[in-house]
Design a protein around this motif. Structure first.
Motif, mmCIF file in Angstrom:
data_model
loop_
_atom_site.group_PDB
_atom_site.id
_atom_site.type_symbol
_atom_site.label_atom_id
_atom_site.label_comp_id
_atom_site.label_asym_id
_atom_site.label_seq_id
_atom_site.Cartn_x
_atom_site.Cartn_y
_atom_site.Cartn_z
ATOM 1 N N THR A 239 20.046 83.735 37.240
ATOM 2 C CA THR A 239 18.771 84.294 37.703
ATOM 3 C C THR A 239 18.307 83.613 38.985
ATOM 4 O OG1 THR A 239 18.173 84.736 35.401
ATOM 5 C CG2 THR A 239 16.415 84.812 37.018
ATOM 6 N N ALA A 240 18.547 82.310 39.093
ATOM 7 C CA ALA A 240 18.085 81.556 40.251
ATOM 8 C C ALA A 240 18.750 82.003 41.540
ATOM 9 C CB ALA A 240 18.332 80.064 40.027
ATOM 10 N N ILE A 241 19.999 82.508 41.428
ATOM 11 C CA ILE A 241 20.698 82.968 42.639
ATOM 12 C C ILE A 241 20.742 84.500 42.684
ATOM 13 C CG2 ILE A 241 22.091 80.887 42.868
ATOM 14 C CD1 ILE A 241 24.379 82.285 41.518
ATOM 15 N N THR B 149 -2.290 76.433 31.902
ATOM 16 C CA THR B 149 -2.184 77.846 32.291
ATOM 17 C C THR B 149 -3.316 78.711 31.765
ATOM 18 O OG1 THR B 149 -0.835 78.433 30.345
ATOM 19 C CG2 THR B 149 0.333 77.627 32.303
ATOM 20 N N GLY B 150 -3.984 78.266 30.691
ATOM 21 C CA GLY B 150 -5.043 79.078 30.101
ATOM 22 C C GLY B 150 -4.538 80.215 29.251
ATOM 23 N N SER B 151 -3.255 80.170 28.846
ATOM 24 C CA SER B 151 -2.671 81.256 28.058
ATOM 25 C C SER B 151 -1.807 80.684 26.945
ATOM 26 C CB SER B 151 -1.822 82.168 28.953
ATOM 27 O OG SER B 151 -1.135 83.130 28.173
ATOM 28 N N LEU B 152 -1.871 81.326 25.773
ATOM 29 C CA LEU B 152 -0.995 80.984 24.649
ATOM 30 C C LEU B 152 0.089 82.028 24.425
ATOM 31 C CD1 LEU B 152 -3.545 79.602 22.021
ATOM 32 C CD2 LEU B 152 -1.791 78.305 23.241
ATOM 33 N N GLY B 153 0.041 83.121 25.176
ATOM 34 C CA GLY B 153 1.092 84.124 25.103
ATOM 35 C C GLY B 153 2.253 83.704 25.986
ATOM 36 N N PHE B 154 3.369 83.251 25.368
ATOM 37 C CA PHE B 154 4.411 82.610 26.166
ATOM 38 C C PHE B 154 5.310 83.600 26.905
ATOM 39 C CE2 PHE B 154 6.159 82.938 21.851
ATOM 40 C CZ PHE B 154 7.383 83.552 22.081
ATOM 41 N N LEU B 155 5.147 84.903 26.663
ATOM 42 C CA LEU B 155 5.965 85.883 27.379
ATOM 43 C C LEU B 155 5.439 86.160 28.782
ATOM 44 C CD1 LEU B 155 6.826 88.513 24.618
ATOM 45 C CD2 LEU B 155 8.149 86.536 25.376
ATOM 46 N N LEU C 98 11.809 81.852 25.411
ATOM 47 C CA LEU C 98 10.953 81.022 26.256
ATOM 48 C C LEU C 98 11.688 80.519 27.495
ATOM 49 C CD1 LEU C 98 8.258 79.533 26.688
ATOM 50 C CD2 LEU C 98 9.192 77.658 25.300
ATOM 51 N N PHE C 99 12.849 79.892 27.287
ATOM 52 C CA PHE C 99 13.494 79.185 28.393
ATOM 53 C C PHE C 99 14.399 80.074 29.248
ATOM 54 C CE2 PHE C 99 12.380 75.748 25.475
ATOM 55 C CZ PHE C 99 11.762 74.876 26.353
ATOM 56 N N SER C 100 14.618 81.321 28.848
ATOM 57 C CA SER C 100 15.394 82.220 29.708
ATOM 58 C C SER C 100 14.507 83.030 30.643
ATOM 59 C CB SER C 100 16.241 83.172 28.856
ATOM 60 O OG SER C 100 15.417 84.025 28.077
ATOM 61 N N GLN C 101 13.184 82.845 30.541
ATOM 62 C CA GLN C 101 12.299 83.531 31.475
ATOM 63 C C GLN C 101 12.479 82.928 32.872
ATOM 64 O OE1 GLN C 101 8.207 84.554 29.941
ATOM 65 N NE2 GLN C 101 8.786 83.032 28.418
ATOM 66 N N PRO C 102 12.596 83.789 33.893
ATOM 67 C CA PRO C 102 12.878 83.274 35.241
ATOM 68 C C PRO C 102 11.895 82.215 35.701
ATOM 69 C CG PRO C 102 13.073 85.671 35.175
ATOM 70 C CD PRO C 102 12.514 85.250 33.852
ATOM 71 N N GLN C 103 10.612 82.406 35.407
ATOM 72 C CA GLN C 103 9.618 81.465 35.911
ATOM 73 C C GLN C 103 9.703 80.111 35.233
ATOM 74 O OE1 GLN C 103 9.042 84.129 34.083
ATOM 75 N NE2 GLN C 103 7.273 83.908 32.722
ATOM 76 N N ILE C 104 10.407 80.027 34.090
ATOM 77 C CA ILE C 104 10.568 78.751 33.396
ATOM 78 C C ILE C 104 11.990 78.229 33.533
ATOM 79 C CG2 ILE C 104 10.539 77.632 31.127
ATOM 80 C CD1 ILE C 104 8.231 79.424 30.364
#
Length: 501
Positions: A327-329, A194-200, A264-270
């Motif tokens: 979130t997925a639905i 991803t090129g990023s270390l900011g996990f938010l 980290l894992f509750s972010q929609p994209q993850i």
């Protein structure tokens, strides 16, 4: 909610809890250099934790009045979630520091450094919960882990404790180092993808490097949280470590890592990635069933609580998975409720676990611990008030009504129902039924008549050094019962933290 970057001076103020803990560590080291005094070292450590907790609570209060969440450079995020758990961790650490003073009161060795290690571990924990960047995650995690190695091995020069504490510390050191290296490798892979270390603000990549990095991050966090199949170290480390260190590891150590994992894992994209949800669901079911089943055979209280903690972290994963499913639905309200349930469960578990270890610590010392479940035989007749406190904590962990544990487990159950997680619900129901058996076994032992034999464990006489422990247990008991009967105020705090996260 948009997060505004802070200017330098504002950033220093936002990091006030961290600065206060750092100051307490420096003052503590200077005090030891001038002259060793266990009481003075404890006062310095608890003062720093109290000040950091108050600072965190004030930051949370300012956010409720409309202040915007802020970033301090790209490394720290100061929002309602981090402020709430900074306050919780600091106040909980203060309770552990007070308990450790009584526990190590007669240790035949230097006692002051334990408070320094405890303060350092607390600084690592509050760094971890306020991290917005993988660099601060590594700093906070290693600060927490390095201090715990010393805390677990602390009574190494104390007679019979030497072999047990050293073995536990080495086991935790080796396996924790492997877990940390795994997480570092995962972060490197995510950065490569991803090129990023900011996990938010990670943008999801479809490449295999990204998925492998997420998997390695989850494996490292699963070790720290004692999730199956990365749980094998837990009972041995709990059994061999001194009670204050184990109490910290079981509560603050897990809470800090869990907050990072939830971020980290509750972010929609993850959280919506099928591979992520599948792995979390599998680990959750395994942790609930294995933790409860293995706890059935335990006769050592610390090992029983170790396996119990594995099951409780499985319950927590059910709520985390419900966040992603809702979130997925596009069920925004269900997703918010699931997040609130996860945070509420985490908070309540830490209070109940700290109270249970506190009861064991009050009748133990560095010379002799009440380690076996049988050591609490007849506790209702020998010390009715202490047995009542332990009863509240045990029933809370079992999820019995009128305790905070029932409300927390009901919240997670309801969140899973709302997202149709039927397989996880079945595992929760079965695990809770099994857990009820071994928790009530502790209650049964406390109600049994006292055996007047030489094999009976002699409870430690409670002296003036234990008055602080009594106060901590009284506060924890009151909070557990209050939340069990009237949870709305705590719900409101958690809901605000979740909405500003």
């Amino acid at each position: 909610m948009p997060i505004t970057p802070a200017v330098d001076l504002d950033g220093l103020l936002l990091l006030l809890p961290h600065e206060l803990m750092g100051l307490a560590i420096i003052v503590g080291m200077l005090a030891i250099a001038i002259g060793r005094n266990h009481f003075v070292s404890t006062v310095i450590a608890t003062s720093g934790m109290l000040a950091a907790g108050i600072a965190g609570a004030m930051q949370f209060y300012e956010l409720t009045l409309g202040a915007a969440p802020s970033m301090v450079t790209a490394l720290f995020v100061l929002d309602a979630l981090s402020a709430l758990f900074i306050a919780l961790l600091a106040f909980s650490a203060m309770g552990v520091a007070i308990m450790s003073f009584a526990y190590f009161h007669k240790l035949a060795d230097a006692r002051d450094e334990f408070q320094l290690l405890l303060s350092l571990a607390t600084l690592g924990a509050i760094t971890l919960v306020s991290s917005a960047h993988f660099i601060t995650v590594v700093i906070g995690l290693e600060m927490l882990s390095m201090a715990l190695y010393g805390m677990i091995a602390y009574p190494i020069h104390s007679g019979a404790w030497a072999a047990k504490s050293l073995e536990s510390a080495i086991k935790y050191l080796v396996l924790s180092a492997v877990a940390s290296a795994t997480m570092l490798f995962g972060m490197a892979l995510i950065y490569a993808a991803t090129g990023s270390l900011g996990f938010l603000d990670i943008s999801v990549s479809t490449g295999s490097l990204f998925y492998l990095g997420l998997l390695m991050l989850f494996v490292g966090a699963a070790f720290k949280l004692s999730l199956v199949p990365f749980h094998l170290w837990t009972p041995d480390v709990y059994q061999g470590g001194p009670l204050p260190a184990v109490a910290f590891l079981a509560t603050l150590g897990k809470v800090a890592v869990a907050v990072f994992a939830i971020r980290l894992f509750s972010q929609p994209q993850i959280g919506q990635l099928p591979v992520v949800t599948s792995v979390i669901a599998l680990v959750a079911v395994a942790s609930i069933l294995v933790g409860n089943l293995l706890a059935l055979r335990q006769t050592n209280l610390k090992r029983l609580l170790a396996y119990s903690s594995i099951a409780h972290m499985g319950y927590l994963l059910v709520a985390v998975l419900s966040i992603s499913a809702a979130t997925a639905i596009t069920e925004v309200e269900d997703s918010a409720f699931a997040l609130e349930s996860a945070l509420f469960y985490l908070l309540v578990y830490s209070l109940l676990s700290l109270g249970a270890f506190g009861c064991a610590l009050l009748v133990s010392s560095s010379e002799d611990e009440a380690a076996g479940v049988g050591d609490y035989r007849g506790l209702f007749w020998r010390s009715p008030w202490l047995a009542s406190v332990l009863l509240v904590m045990v029933l809370g962990l079992a999820g019995i009504p009128l305790t905070a544990g029932f409300i927390a487990k009901f919240q997670v159950f309801f969140a899973a129902v709302g997202d149709s997680q039927w397989g996880l619900l079945a595992a929760m129901v079965l695990g809770s039924a099994i857990g009820l058996f071994y928790y009530l076994r502790i209650v049964y032992q406390m109600l049994m008549p006292v055996l007047d034999t030489e094999e009976s464990f002699a409870l430690r006489e409670i002296g003036i050094e234990s008055l602080g422990v009594l106060a901590v247990l009284a506060v924890l008991t009151a909070v557990v019962l209050w939340v069990g009967v009237y949870p709305e105020p705590l719900f409101a705090l958690i809901a605000f933290a979740a909405s500003n996260f």
